[in-house]
Design an enzyme around this catalytic site. Structure first.
Site, short mmCIF file in Angstrom:
data_model
loop_
_atom_site.label_atom_id
_atom_site.label_comp_id
_atom_site.label_asym_id
_atom_site.label_seq_id
_atom_site.Cartn_x
_atom_site.Cartn_y
_atom_site.Cartn_z
N HIS A 153 -32.18 178.40 57.58
CA HIS A 153 -33.24 177.22 57.33
C HIS A 153 -32.63 175.79 57.07
CE1 HIS A 153 -33.38 178.58 52.74
NE2 HIS A 153 -32.30 177.45 52.98
N HIS A 199 -35.19 173.92 47.05
CA HIS A 199 -33.98 172.82 46.77
C HIS A 199 -34.45 171.67 45.97
CE1 HIS A 199 -33.55 175.31 50.57
NE2 HIS A 199 -32.30 174.88 50.42
N HIS A 217 -21.72 179.35 54.84
CA HIS A 217 -21.51 177.80 54.79
C HIS A 217 -21.21 177.68 53.52
CE1 HIS A 217 -25.74 178.38 53.68
NE2 HIS A 217 -25.91 176.91 53.25
N GLU A 275 -27.54 182.86 49.83
CA GLU A 275 -28.71 182.89 50.59
C GLU A 275 -28.94 184.23 51.10
OE1 GLU A 275 -28.97 177.96 50.89
OE2 GLU A 275 -28.98 179.17 52.52
#
Length: 279
Positions: free
Chosen positions: A12, A59, A193, A240
């Site tokens: 996402h 977030h 990441h 995640e």
């Protein structure tokens, strides 16, 4: 009775939403990403889910370091698009399904998953980017969405095994809902990441591909991956991927892999995507 018939996973990355919103999807850099979702766009028009239970992480839009629920279930009739600092994305508001959400809350809590029930919250790119990748830019989203926010920001995050078992509890809850709905679970986030520190920019393609292989064929082994392995192998934001395990837990033991896409990089993230159907 409601039928949970398939699951979908996808990264996402916020820059994906920005590229789409600013008309850059056809540029060579981004075209490689968006072309990987053309199959999903065609598949979803045939599958036609009534409701998507969309597992994502907030977030700092609905929650902050002052309050971080481990699992938060959105039970509202509508969810506004969050302003993440540069205005809300130009996408439709998200329509919920309060009746199914209330049923999920009751079933999951009685199944000993202590959820936070949220009756008002804005949803950010973690939820809207997956919708855009699969549905494009419609005037209204074609399905109802029940947001399920998972804490993967503040330590300690839930384990992969806990997320996998939550998926199984979701499957039981959906199966006991009497309205004849077609339901999907989407798991979002990842893949490898890291956004900060000496390893900023880390991408581990071998880990990502192995994770997808395990998710499809041996999800119980995928569920046993520990926090430190995610951190070491997939970067600080790779955790995640536990949200993909919620999706996988909601499906049957054996699944049919109908789509796999993997691309690096998109911004500074490895993009992964699966569509799995119950057998």
């Amino acid at each position: 009775m409601a039928e949970l018939f398939a699951g979908l996973s996808t990264s996402h990355v916020p820059a994906i939403g920005a590229a789409l919103d600013n008309g850059k999807a056809g540029e060579p850099y981004w075209q490689k990403v968006f072309s990987g979702y053309e199959f999903a766009k065609q598949w979803i028009t045939r599958a036609r889910p009534d409701v998507v239970i969309l597992v994502y992480n907030d977030h700092a839009s609905a929650f902050s370091l002052e309050m971080i629920p481990t699992f938060a279930l959105g039970c509202a009739a509508e969810f506004a698009v969050a302003d993440e600092g540069w205005g809300p994305r130009p996408v439709p508001a998200v329509q919920g399904h309060p009746q199914l959400a209330a049923h999920l809350a009751q079933s999951l809590i009685l199944d000993e998953f202590d959820l936070t029930i949220v009756n008002k919250m804005d949803v950010d790119h973690g939820l809207t980017v997956p919708l855009s990748l699969v549905y494009g830019q419609p005037a209204a989203w074609p399905c109802k969405v029940i947001p399920l926010a998972v804490n993967v920001v503040q330590y300690p995050a839930p384990t992969g095994h806990r997320c996998y078992m939550l998926g199984k509890a979701i499957a039981r809850a959906v199966a006991s809902y009497r309205e004849p709905l077609r339901v999907m679970v989407w798991g979002t986030g990842g893949m490898s990441h890291q956004l900060q520190g000496p390893r900023a920019g880390l991408i581990n393609q071998a880990f990502d591909q192995r994770f997808m292989d395990l998710l499809v064929n041996d999800p119980q082994q995928a569920a046993e991956i520990k926090h430190l392995e995610y951190l070491r192998e997939s970067g600080s934001e790779g955790i995640e991927l536990v949200m993909w395990l919620v999706m996988r837990g909601a499906l049957t033991e054996r699944v049919r892999e109908v789509r796999r896409f993997y691309h690096v990089p998109a911004s500074n993230t490895a993009v992964g995507h699966l569509i799995l159907e119950n057998t």
